[in-house]
Scaffold this motif. Structure first.
Motif, mmCIF file in Angstrom:
data_model
loop_
_atom_site.group_PDB
_atom_site.id
_atom_site.type_symbol
_atom_site.label_atom_id
_atom_site.label_comp_id
_atom_site.label_asym_id
_atom_site.label_seq_id
_atom_site.Cartn_x
_atom_site.Cartn_y
_atom_site.Cartn_z
ATOM 1 N N ASN A 151 0.834 -1.184 0.000
ATOM 2 C CA ASN A 151 0.000 0.000 0.000
ATOM 3 C C ASN A 151 0.874 1.241 0.000
ATOM 4 O O ASN A 151 1.565 1.521 0.974
ATOM 5 C CB ASN A 151 -0.906 -0.023 1.238
ATOM 6 C CG ASN A 151 -1.859 1.150 1.249
ATOM 7 O OD1 ASN A 151 -1.835 1.974 0.352
ATOM 8 N ND2 ASN A 151 -2.704 1.213 2.267
ATOM 9 N N SER B 244 -6.123 8.664 3.475
ATOM 10 C CA SER B 244 -6.879 7.723 4.307
ATOM 11 C C SER B 244 -8.333 7.618 3.889
ATOM 12 O O SER B 244 -9.044 6.747 4.378
ATOM 13 C CB SER B 244 -6.811 8.149 5.780
ATOM 14 O OG SER B 244 -7.357 9.453 5.938
ATOM 15 N N GLU B 245 -8.779 8.510 2.984
ATOM 16 C CA GLU B 245 -10.174 8.476 2.580
ATOM 17 C C GLU B 245 -10.375 9.086 1.208
ATOM 18 O O GLU B 245 -9.544 9.854 0.717
ATOM 19 C CB GLU B 245 -11.057 9.198 3.607
ATOM 20 C CG GLU B 245 -10.720 10.667 3.783
ATOM 21 C CD GLU B 245 -11.540 11.336 4.864
ATOM 22 O OE1 GLU B 245 -12.189 10.626 5.646
ATOM 23 O OE2 GLU B 245 -11.534 12.580 4.916
ATOM 24 N N THR C 9 -13.654 5.716 3.780
ATOM 25 C CA THR C 9 -12.273 5.383 4.088
ATOM 26 C C THR C 9 -11.633 4.594 2.951
ATOM 27 O O THR C 9 -12.322 3.964 2.135
ATOM 28 C CB THR C 9 -12.176 4.555 5.387
ATOM 29 O OG1 THR C 9 -12.827 3.298 5.191
ATOM 30 C CG2 THR C 9 -12.825 5.304 6.547
ATOM 31 N N TYR C 10 -10.311 4.649 2.916
ATOM 32 C CA TYR C 10 -9.552 3.943 1.887
ATOM 33 C C TYR C 10 -9.867 2.448 1.914
ATOM 34 O O TYR C 10 -10.120 1.823 0.877
ATOM 35 C CB TYR C 10 -8.063 4.191 2.134
ATOM 36 C CG TYR C 10 -7.138 3.399 1.248
ATOM 37 C CD1 TYR C 10 -6.832 3.819 -0.040
ATOM 38 C CD2 TYR C 10 -6.543 2.225 1.707
ATOM 39 C CE1 TYR C 10 -5.971 3.100 -0.844
ATOM 40 C CE2 TYR C 10 -5.684 1.499 0.914
ATOM 41 C CZ TYR C 10 -5.403 1.937 -0.357
ATOM 42 O OH TYR C 10 -4.547 1.220 -1.148
ATOM 43 N N THR C 11 -9.879 1.866 3.102
ATOM 44 C CA THR C 11 -10.156 0.434 3.242
ATOM 45 C C THR C 11 -11.577 0.095 2.802
ATOM 46 O O THR C 11 -11.808 -0.889 2.094
ATOM 47 C CB THR C 11 -9.953 -0.014 4.700
ATOM 48 O OG1 THR C 11 -8.615 0.284 5.105
ATOM 49 C CG2 THR C 11 -10.220 -1.502 4.857
ATOM 50 N N SER D 72 -12.676 -2.247 -0.336
ATOM 51 C CA SER D 72 -13.548 -3.386 -0.015
ATOM 52 C C SER D 72 -14.804 -3.346 -0.861
ATOM 53 O O SER D 72 -15.282 -4.380 -1.360
ATOM 54 C CB SER D 72 -13.912 -3.374 1.476
ATOM 55 O OG SER D 72 -12.768 -3.509 2.286
ATOM 56 N N SER E 102 -8.089 -6.147 -6.767
ATOM 57 C CA SER E 102 -7.907 -5.625 -5.413
ATOM 58 C C SER E 102 -6.428 -5.534 -5.056
ATOM 59 O O SER E 102 -5.977 -4.527 -4.484
ATOM 60 C CB SER E 102 -8.632 -6.518 -4.396
ATOM 61 O OG SER E 102 -10.008 -6.616 -4.708
ATOM 62 N N LEU F 187 -3.959 -1.987 -4.429
ATOM 63 C CA LEU F 187 -3.209 -1.704 -3.208
ATOM 64 C C LEU F 187 -1.856 -1.043 -3.484
ATOM 65 O O LEU F 187 -1.312 -0.370 -2.597
ATOM 66 C CB LEU F 187 -2.982 -3.003 -2.417
ATOM 67 C CG LEU F 187 -4.213 -3.610 -1.743
ATOM 68 C CD1 LEU F 187 -3.865 -4.966 -1.154
ATOM 69 C CD2 LEU F 187 -4.742 -2.686 -0.664
#
Length: 312
Positions: free
Chosen positions: A5, A10-11, A93-95, A99, A160, A164
């Motif tokens: 990553n 972060s977003e 958020t980034y995660t 997702s 995915s 990253l």
């Protein structure tokens, strides 16, 4: 190359359908209704199939699997949009964004594969009726669904992992109400050629093959139906495919509309509306298509709804 990553953010920010505060309550209400109707309609299909032994057939097993997939797709995209509209906050958020990309690829691809599996089921039922119960045995039906899930997961995994390794700098706005792969990979300030190559290859392979299977199945079905001597027999045979054909037309028609609108227009609002027609509307309408065009399903749903007060 080591996959890691490299993002410095972060977003992201989901622009959505509009940034007009006066229109957002209307959009919130509209999507809330769409989501509730989608969940309720597909849950009723699943409950009807599981509660009526007459519906314990391959066709209805695949239908309940399709309904479960529709619930998953809608739950992946709509609740976050509703939360953003309610909180007046466009961030994700980034995660959560990556997702969302993965789950949309998995469940969108799964719906695509299930439609091909359902077309194969109709092909066997019409072209090989005497061998139908032997060919479409319970083991094969479960295997086809699990294989479809495996294939779509394998397709989503490289996207995915390659996402990253991307570096995101200043442009963090996604012109959609959810994180769509095609829009996310437009944002990085790092090289995205591999990502685009994977996206085009994955779309061609994992969308083209199931669609080709559907075309082949219905070519054989139409050929078999035309050989039936009586008009009534032809109508009865073709009527068993009516609901599936309607769902296929809706799914691929709206999907084609997304790519055509993206090709001729750079408007983020138009592209968002097109994506809504592909990722939201078919999932809401599928239960109605199958229940309204299917006598057995209508009777089971009527019985299920009539008995609900007594169960409560």
């Amino acid at each position: 190359m080591e996959l890691k990553n490299q993002t410095i953010v972060s977003e992201f920010f989901l622009v959505g359908l509009t940034d007009d505060p006066g229109v957002q309550p209307l959009i919130f209400s509209l999507f809330l209704v769409i989501y509730l109707v989608t969940i309720l309609g597909n849950l009723l299909i699943i409950l009807a199939v599981s509660s009526d032994s007459h519906l314990h057939t391959p066709m209805y097993f695949f239908l309940s699997s399709l309904s479960f997939t529709d619930i998953c797709i809608s739950t992946t995209t709509i609740p976050k949009m509703l939360d953003n509209l309610h909180a007046q906050d466009q961030s994700i958020t980034y995660t959560a964004c990556l997702s969302q990309v993965s789950f949309v690829l998995i469940f969108g691809g799964l719906e695509n594969c299930l439609l091909a599996v359902m077309a194969y089921d109709r092909y066997v039922a019409i072209c090989h009726p005497l061998r139908y119960t032997v060919i479409m045995n319970p083991r094969l039906c479960v295997l086809l669904v699990l294989l479809s899930l495996l294939v779509t997961t394998v397709n989503a995994l490289p996207h995915s992992l390659m996402a990253l390794r991307l570096s995101f700098c200043s442009n963090l706005e996604i012109p959609h109400f959810f994180c769509e792969l095609a829009e996310v990979i437009k944002l990085p300030c790092s090289d995205t050629r591999i990502n685009y190559l994977l996206m085009y290859l994955g779309t061609s392979l994992f969308a083209g093959v199931p669609f080709s299977g559907i075309i082949f199945s219905y070519t054989q079905i139409v050929s078999s139906i035309l050989r039936i001597p009586s008009v009534g027999g032809r109508y009865k045979a073709f009527s068993t495919c009516g609901s599936h054909l309607s769902v296929v037309s809706l799914f691929y028609g709206t999907g084609l509309g997304v790519y055509m609108s993206s090709a001729v227009s750079d408007s983020s609002v138009k592209n968002s509306v097109s994506s809504m027609m592909y990722i939201v509307i078919p999932q809401m309408l599928n239960p109605f298509i199958y229940s309204l065009r299917n006598k057995e399903m209508k009777e089971t749903l009527r019985h299920l709804i009539a008995n609900t007060p007594s169960l409560l």
